[in-house]
Design an enzyme around this catalytic site. Sequence first.
Site, PDB file in Angstrom:
ATOM      1  N   HIS A 138     -10.346   1.460   1.423  1.00 28.66           N
ATOM      2  CA  HIS A 138      -9.810   2.789   1.777  1.00 28.66           C
ATOM      3  C   HIS A 138     -10.926   3.828   1.881  1.00 28.66           C
ATOM      4  O   HIS A 138     -10.874   4.716   2.727  1.00 28.66           O
ATOM      5  CB  HIS A 138      -8.837   3.282   0.696  1.00 28.66           C
TER       6      HIS A 138
ATOM      7  N   CYS B 163       0.856  -1.171   0.000  1.00 22.59           N
ATOM      8  CA  CYS B 163       0.000   0.000   0.000  1.00 22.59           C
ATOM      9  C   CYS B 163       0.898   1.229   0.000  1.00 22.59           C
ATOM     10  O   CYS B 163       1.863   1.277   0.759  1.00 22.59           O
ATOM     11  CB  CYS B 163      -0.881  -0.008   1.252  1.00 22.59           C
ATOM     12  N   LEU B 164       0.596   2.205  -0.855  1.00 20.30           N
ATOM     13  CA  LEU B 164       1.466   3.391  -0.949  1.00 20.30           C
ATOM     14  C   LEU B 164       1.488   4.192   0.358  1.00 20.30           C
ATOM     15  O   LEU B 164       2.411   4.969   0.572  1.00 20.30           O
ATOM     16  CB  LEU B 164       1.040   4.277  -2.120  1.00 20.30           C
TER      17      LEU B 164
END
Length: 154
Positions: A134, A88-89
């Site tokens: 998210h 995940c960034l």
Amino acid sequence: MILEIKKFPAPILRKKCEGVKEVTEEIKNLGWDMVETMEENEGIGLAAPQVGELKRVIIVQMEKGPEVFINPKILKKTRETEIMEEGCLSFPGLFLKIKRAKGVEIEALDGAGEKVKIKAGGLPARIFQHEIDHLDGILFIDRISFWQRLKLKL
Ligand SMILES: [Zn+2]
């Protein structure tokens, strides 16, 4: 424009996003900026709260390239699941094995505001599930066991 990626534990990552009422120029620009930001960071998915916007907009790396999806909704999930490693960034350097449905059926608006229905399997199915999480303030660390989380001190 390259946007700044919010890293865990930025509070915005825990907020629930609002649906997009109208696909305005502002929303289209946000989509383009998110694609650019994702590519710059060599990601395969991105959700608006990760760039500080509480809007239901995600980017998914599809077979043909990155695509913008607005107000994405999971209509169906396969009962069959699979475990794959995810990143995940917002969590640089963290990779976790996560169990998710193997396939999903999605309804959304595309980057131009047209209604689309998509059946996804494999990696895109996984990205859709991760990014839609998210939008509800759910992070991939919520999908591992309590003990695993303790071990990672998250
Ligand atoms: Zn993520």
